[in-house]
Design a protein around this motif. Structure first.
Motif, PDB file in Angstrom:
ATOM      1  N   GLU A 145       0.826  -1.209   0.000  1.00 55.53           N
ATOM      2  CA  GLU A 145       0.000   0.000   0.000  1.00 55.53           C
ATOM      3  C   GLU A 145       0.854   1.251   0.000  1.00 55.53           C
ATOM      4  N   LEU A 146       1.958   1.160   0.705  1.00 59.40           N
ATOM      5  CA  LEU A 146       2.890   2.278   0.743  1.00 59.40           C
ATOM      6  C   LEU A 146       3.451   2.534  -0.652  1.00 59.40           C
ATOM      7  N   LEU A 147       3.816   1.449  -1.339  1.00 59.44           N
ATOM      8  CA  LEU A 147       4.337   1.587  -2.700  1.00 59.44           C
ATOM      9  C   LEU A 147       3.283   2.181  -3.612  1.00 59.44           C
ATOM     10  N   GLU A 148       2.034   1.760  -3.401  1.00 63.96           N
ATOM     11  CA  GLU A 148       0.975   2.286  -4.241  1.00 63.96           C
ATOM     12  C   GLU A 148       0.817   3.785  -4.032  1.00 63.96           C
ATOM     13  N   SER A 149       0.926   4.227  -2.785  1.00 65.20           N
ATOM     14  CA  SER A 149       0.772   5.663  -2.557  1.00 65.20           C
ATOM     15  C   SER A 149       1.978   6.439  -3.086  1.00 65.20           C
ATOM     16  N   ILE A 150       3.127   5.812  -3.091  1.00 68.45           N
ATOM     17  CA  ILE A 150       4.295   6.457  -3.717  1.00 68.45           C
ATOM     18  C   ILE A 150       4.065   6.574  -5.214  1.00 68.45           C
ATOM     19  N   ASP A 151       3.533   5.515  -5.810  1.00 72.30           N
ATOM     20  CA  ASP A 151       3.231   5.537  -7.246  1.00 72.30           C
ATOM     21  C   ASP A 151       2.288   6.672  -7.607  1.00 72.30           C
ATOM     22  N   SER A 152       1.189   6.813  -6.857  1.00 68.93           N
ATOM     23  CA  SER A 152       0.248   7.885  -7.206  1.00 68.93           C
ATOM     24  C   SER A 152       0.893   9.242  -7.026  1.00 68.93           C
ATOM     25  N   LEU A 153       1.718   9.344  -5.994  1.00 65.78           N
ATOM     26  CA  LEU A 153       2.400  10.608  -5.734  1.00 65.78           C
ATOM     27  C   LEU A 153       3.344  10.967  -6.875  1.00 65.78           C
ATOM     28  N   ALA A 154       4.046   9.953  -7.382  1.00 66.82           N
ATOM     29  CA  ALA A 154       5.079  10.209  -8.374  1.00 66.82           C
ATOM     30  C   ALA A 154       4.542  10.242  -9.801  1.00 66.82           C
ATOM     31  N   PHE A 155       3.561   9.380 -10.080  1.00 64.83           N
ATOM     32  CA  PHE A 155       3.160   9.194 -11.475  1.00 64.83           C
ATOM     33  C   PHE A 155       1.806   9.755 -11.854  1.00 64.83           C
ATOM     34  N   LEU A 156       0.964  10.073 -10.888  1.00 64.60           N
ATOM     35  CA  LEU A 156      -0.349  10.602 -11.243  1.00 64.60           C
ATOM     36  C   LEU A 156      -0.358  12.122 -11.094  1.00 64.60           C
ATOM     37  N   ASN A 157      -1.128  12.798 -11.969  1.00 62.62           N
ATOM     38  CA  ASN A 157      -1.308  14.228 -11.765  1.00 62.62           C
ATOM     39  C   ASN A 157      -2.325  14.446 -10.653  1.00 62.62           C
TER      40      ASN A 157
END
Length: 221
Positions: A145-157
């Motif tokens: 879940e932590l990785l997922e939130s990093i992903d949204s932070l880094a890759f999603l507008n």
DNA sequence: ACATTAAGTGATT
DNA sequence: AATCACTTAATGT
């Protein structure tokens, strides 16, 4: 901390069995009832803050909890939500050394939490295979879940992050109607209220949500 | 009626 | 996407 201690009445025992019966043996369930203290927490209450020393491992029996990180200026960022059956990975790492929390946890809505003393938590790792499985599985789920939130932070507008946040919030609350202000969303996503207002307006124009004061509905998901 | 808080929006960087 | 400045709307006293 104004959590209210409540007893293990029949209703709560049943809730425990429903949430964990498929995972834990009868024996372990009884151990949890004897050593775990049950608490009721109200919406918005802070359970544990950054720097607090952990004495218990919290297990969520009912409701939802949000886990937040904070920067030097005191601004927050939502890491993930915990739901029934989840536990906080922070306490596990606390069991092995540093006992100070690096995150803040707050009740997303009225919830019931089981507090297991840390010494029991480590005893059970020795004596119960099902507990061991639970602890390590939770750890890995939390990490994902932590990785997922990093992903949204880094890759999603920001637009997509907001929409994803709203869907998550709907999921953990079990309701497409969310009681939330633009300011609260901005705090959770670590941005400004103006930015959120604009994005919500555009989501409304797209017909995906409906806006009201202190409240919004998700129409499409 | 007045104050306070939430939300909407144009302009600028 | 962030910030400023201002407006409008809703709600509390």
């Amino acid at each position: 901390m104004s959590m209210k201690k409540i007893g293990w009445d029949e209703e709560n025992k049943l809730a425990l069995k429903n949430a964990f019966g498929f995972l834990f043996s009868e024996e372990l369930l009884t151990e949890i009832e004897t050593h775990g203290q049950l608490f009721a927490v109200a919406d918005g209450e802070i359970l544990m803050d950054i720097g607090d020393t952990m004495q218990y491992m919290p297990i969520l029996l009912e409701g939802a909890i949000k886990v937040l990180r904070e920067d030097e200026e005191g601004d927050e960022l939502l890491l993930y939500f915990l739901e029934s059956g989840d536990t906080c990975a922070m306490t596990m790492s606390c069991c092995m050394g540093d006992r100070k929390s690096k995150v803040r946890t707050a009740a997303e809505r009225d919830s019931k939490i089981i507090m297991v003393p840390l010494d029991k938590m480590s005893d059970w790792i020795q004596s119960y295979a099902d507990w061991r499985t639970f602890v390590f599985d939770s750890y890995s789920v939390r990490l994902s879940e932590l990785l997922e939130s990093i992903d949204s932070l880094a890759f999603l507008n920001m637009h997509d992050r907001v929409y994803k946040y709203l869907k998550n919030k709907m999921m953990v609350n079990g309701d497409a109607e969310l009681n939330v202000t633009h300011r609260e969303i901005a705090n959770d996503l670590h941005t400004s209220r103006v930015v959120i207002s604009r994005i919500l307006k555009s989501l409304e124009r797209e017909g995906r949500i409906a806006l009201h004061r202190n409240r919004l509905e998700i129409l499409e998901w």
